[in-house]
Every structure is written in structure tokens, then in C-alpha cells.
Design a protein around this motif. Structure first.
Motif, PDB file in Angstrom:
ATOM      1  N   PHE A  33      -7.960   0.989  12.475  1.00 53.90           N
ATOM      2  CA  PHE A  33      -7.888   2.084  11.348  1.00 53.90           C
ATOM      3  C   PHE A  33      -8.452   3.350  11.962  1.00 53.90           C
ATOM      4  CE2 PHE A  33     -10.064   4.582   8.129  1.00 53.90           C
ATOM      5  CZ  PHE A  33      -9.023   4.701   7.317  1.00 53.90           C
ATOM      6  N   GLU A  82       0.831  -1.247   0.200  1.00 52.78           N
ATOM      7  CA  GLU A  82      -0.125   0.041   0.086  1.00 52.78           C
ATOM      8  C   GLU A  82       1.043   1.231  -0.058  1.00 52.78           C
ATOM      9  OE1 GLU A  82      -2.620   2.544   3.401  1.00 52.78           O
ATOM     10  OE2 GLU A  82      -1.703   0.524   3.752  1.00 52.78           O
ATOM     11  N   HIS A 106      -5.716  -5.127   3.859  1.00 54.77           N
ATOM     12  CA  HIS A 106      -5.609  -3.750   4.098  1.00 54.77           C
ATOM     13  C   HIS A 106      -7.203  -3.045   3.909  1.00 54.77           C
ATOM     14  CE1 HIS A 106      -5.352   0.377   2.298  1.00 54.77           C
ATOM     15  NE2 HIS A 106      -5.134   0.674   3.798  1.00 54.77           N
ATOM     16  N   THR A 107      -7.483  -3.393   2.635  1.00 58.89           N
ATOM     17  CA  THR A 107      -9.066  -2.970   2.327  1.00 58.89           C
ATOM     18  C   THR A 107     -10.238  -3.296   3.087  1.00 58.89           C
ATOM     19  OG1 THR A 107      -9.318  -4.637   0.452  1.00 58.89           O
ATOM     20  CG2 THR A 107      -8.131  -2.484   0.003  1.00 58.89           C
ATOM     21  N   ARG A 115      -8.913  -1.641   7.241  1.00 58.53           N
ATOM     22  CA  ARG A 115     -10.117  -0.632   7.011  1.00 58.53           C
ATOM     23  C   ARG A 115     -11.433  -0.716   7.733  1.00 58.53           C
ATOM     24  NH1 ARG A 115      -9.756   2.965   2.508  1.00 58.53           N
ATOM     25  NH2 ARG A 115      -7.546   3.674   2.241  1.00 58.53           N
ATOM     26  N   ARG A 172      -6.077   6.915  12.198  1.00 59.45           N
ATOM     27  CA  ARG A 172      -6.895   8.038  11.926  1.00 59.45           C
ATOM     28  C   ARG A 172      -6.903   9.142  12.966  1.00 59.45           C
ATOM     29  NH1 ARG A 172      -8.290   8.359   6.248  1.00 59.45           N
ATOM     30  NH2 ARG A 172      -8.481  10.407   6.571  1.00 59.45           N
TER      31      ARG A 172
END
Length: 100
Positions: free
Chosen positions: A72, A4, A62-63, A67, A76
Motif C-alpha cells: 500500500f 473495491e 483490502h482493508t 492497507r 501511494r
């Protein structure tokens, strides 16, 4: 293995704090399914621009797994306030490697 690549532009003057926040996030990534390591690179020509390169076993690690996780949200929370613009993210597969 998937890489990524996130291009992250941070607010002017926040570079040191952003780097410290990413360092704190090592643990967050470390408990994520399929995580294999990351590197943070800072642009020389554009010092407010970073490229975060994260290795995942699969794209879905990852996705979907990361996420959709609390990890995640925590990531953030640590770094999102430093973003000047939303990160630009893409995924790559290694097709050729060379070592000196």
C-alpha cells in the motif's frame, strides 16, 4: 469476491502520467494477499476522473492485508502525487451479472 471501487480525480494535465503509474503498480497489487485483478476506467465526460476497480477475495484482503502492508505504501508512492483530492472508496458484492 469483493470489488473495491475507488473514484480518483487527478490533477489537470497529469492523466497520461497517472495511467503510466497505475500500470507500474500491477506488480504491487500482484504480490498482495487475496488480489484477483483490477481495471482502470477513465471518464469520458470528466477526463480527469478515474474509477479503479480492484477484485479481492475478501474485504479484509483490502482493508487489513493490503492497507497495512508495504504494498500500500508503494502504491501511494507511485500514484498519490497525482491526486487532486483524496480518493473516494467503497466496496461492493456482485448480486447480478449479465453477459452479451
Amino acid at each position: 469476491m469483493i470489488t473495491e471501487i475507488a473514484q480518483i480525480d487527478v490533477k489537470p494535465g497529469s492523466e497520461v502520467e497517472f495511467e503510466a503509474a497505475v500500470a507500474k503498480a500491477r506488480e504491487v497489487f500482484g504480490r498482495s494477499r487475496g488480489f484477483c485483478g483490477f481495471e482502470l476506467h477513465r471518464s469520458i465526460e470528466k477526463p480527469q476522473r478515474y474509477r479503479l476497480m480492484v477484485k479481492w477475495q475478501t474485504l479484509e484482503n483490502h482493508t487489513v492485508d493490503f492497507r497495512g502492508s508495504e504494498n500500500f505504501t508503494e502504491w501511494r508512492g507511485l500514484v498519490g502525487g497525482f491526486f487532486a483530492t483524496p480518493p473516494e472508496v467503497e466496496h461492493t458484492e456482485t448480486v447480478l451479472t449479465s453477459r452479451a
